[in-house]
Scaffold this motif. Structure first.
Motif, PDB file in Angstrom:
ATOM      1  N   ARG A  45      75.788  22.582  32.348  1.00 37.88           N
ATOM      2  CA  ARG A  45      75.010  22.788  30.996  1.00 37.88           C
ATOM      3  C   ARG A  45      74.536  21.828  29.751  1.00 37.88           C
ATOM      4  N   TYR A  46      75.577  20.938  30.138  1.00 33.46           N
ATOM      5  CA  TYR A  46      75.340  19.325  29.174  1.00 33.46           C
ATOM      6  C   TYR A  46      74.534  19.168  29.701  1.00 33.46           C
ATOM      7  N   LYS A  47      74.832  18.462  30.923  1.00 34.59           N
ATOM      8  CA  LYS A  47      73.847  17.761  31.541  1.00 34.59           C
ATOM      9  C   LYS A  47      72.544  17.594  31.352  1.00 34.59           C
ATOM     10  N   GLU A  48      72.586  19.309  31.802  1.00 31.14           N
ATOM     11  CA  GLU A  48      71.144  19.817  31.625  1.00 31.14           C
ATOM     12  C   GLU A  48      69.855  19.723  30.316  1.00 31.14           C
ATOM     13  N   ILE A  49      71.096  19.987  28.891  1.00 33.22           N
ATOM     14  CA  ILE A  49      70.704  18.796  27.902  1.00 33.22           C
ATOM     15  C   ILE A  49      70.514  17.462  27.047  1.00 33.22           C
ATOM     16  N   VAL A  50      71.421  16.679  28.039  1.00 33.75           N
ATOM     17  CA  VAL A  50      71.378  15.265  27.797  1.00 33.75           C
ATOM     18  C   VAL A  50      71.574  14.635  30.067  1.00 33.75           C
ATOM     19  N   PRO A  51      70.514  14.399  30.065  1.00 31.75           N
ATOM     20  CA  PRO A  51      70.118  14.319  31.308  1.00 31.75           C
ATOM     21  C   PRO A  51      70.659  12.602  31.547  1.00 31.75           C
ATOM     22  N   SER A  52      70.762  11.775  30.791  1.00 31.14           N
ATOM     23  CA  SER A  52      70.157  10.266  31.022  1.00 31.14           C
ATOM     24  C   SER A  52      71.911   9.747  30.776  1.00 31.14           C
ATOM     25  N   LYS A  53      72.483   8.883  31.470  1.00 27.23           N
ATOM     26  CA  LYS A  53      73.847   8.961  31.207  1.00 27.23           C
ATOM     27  C   LYS A  53      74.173   8.313  30.051  1.00 27.23           C
ATOM     28  N   SER A  54      72.837   7.325  29.584  1.00 25.93           N
ATOM     29  CA  SER A  54      73.721   6.012  28.524  1.00 25.93           C
ATOM     30  C   SER A  54      73.663   6.933  26.996  1.00 25.93           C
ATOM     31  N   GLU A  55      72.840   8.024  26.924  1.00 23.24           N
ATOM     32  CA  GLU A  55      72.626   8.957  25.758  1.00 23.24           C
ATOM     33  C   GLU A  55      74.554   9.857  26.130  1.00 23.24           C
ATOM     34  N   GLU A  56      74.725   9.973  26.719  1.00 19.35           N
ATOM     35  CA  GLU A  56      75.669  11.078  27.436  1.00 19.35           C
ATOM     36  C   GLU A  56      77.215  10.256  27.340  1.00 19.35           C
ATOM     37  N   LYS A  57      76.320   8.756  27.988  1.00 16.66           N
ATOM     38  CA  LYS A  57      78.026   7.894  26.977  1.00 16.66           C
ATOM     39  C   LYS A  57      77.927   7.879  25.549  1.00 16.66           C
ATOM     40  N   GLN A  58      76.917   7.953  24.891  1.00 11.46           N
ATOM     41  CA  GLN A  58      76.536   7.702  23.805  1.00 11.46           C
ATOM     42  C   GLN A  58      77.360   9.243  22.684  1.00 11.46           C
ATOM     43  N   LEU A  59      77.382   9.992  23.287  1.00  6.10           N
ATOM     44  CA  LEU A  59      77.600  11.008  22.618  1.00  6.10           C
ATOM     45  C   LEU A  59      79.322  11.376  22.672  1.00  6.10           C
ATOM     46  N   ASP A  60      79.442  10.606  24.022  1.00  4.76           N
ATOM     47  CA  ASP A  60      80.963  10.957  24.158  1.00  4.76           C
ATOM     48  C   ASP A  60      82.197   9.738  23.251  1.00  4.76           C
ATOM     49  N   LYS A  61      81.043   8.999  23.326  1.00  8.16           N
ATOM     50  CA  LYS A  61      81.854   7.975  22.205  1.00  8.16           C
ATOM     51  C   LYS A  61      82.451   8.285  21.010  1.00  8.16           C
ATOM     52  N   GLN A  62      81.295   8.629  20.530  1.00 11.19           N
ATOM     53  CA  GLN A  62      81.056   9.599  18.936  1.00 11.19           C
ATOM     54  C   GLN A  62      82.281  10.537  18.997  1.00 11.19           C
ATOM     55  N   PHE A  63      82.185  11.193  20.541  1.00 17.51           N
ATOM     56  CA  PHE A  63      83.152  12.202  19.769  1.00 17.51           C
ATOM     57  C   PHE A  63      84.104  11.969  19.987  1.00 17.51           C
TER      58      PHE A  63
END
Length: 89
Positions: A45-63
């Motif tokens: 579900r997260y990947k449906e909301i954040v499909p971009s790998k770069s955006e996923e990495k950015q959010l993960d890094k913030q977390f």
């Protein structure tokens, strides 16, 4: 918990809830353990909301910076386990 989850203000309330659920399962994997099927469903579900790998990495890094928990490691471990397993970091 003395930190906040990375949230994009353009997301709908439903999307925010799904992303918060995903990050809370990452926390749970580190603290208590989480069922693989629950984590995989939340990640999909997260990947449906954040499909971009770069955006996923950015959010993960913030977390990670806020919490010290690394989502990538949890997801990587989940891929190596059978469906009924518990993920405990």
């Amino acid at each position: 918990m003395n930190y906040s989850y990375p949230i994009d203000e353009s997301w709908t309330t439903e999307e925010i809830i799904a992303v918060v659920n995903y990050f809370s399962l990452i926390e749970k994997a580190y603290e208590k353990g989480v069922e693989k099927q629950d984590l995989v469903a939340a990640y999909n579900r997260y990947k449906e909301i954040v499909p971009s790998k770069s955006e996923e990495k950015q959010l993960d890094k913030q977390f990670e910076k806020q919490s010290g928990y690394i989502p990538f490691r949890v997801i990587k471990k989940a891929k190596d386990l059978s469906p009924k397993d518990i993920i405990k970091m």
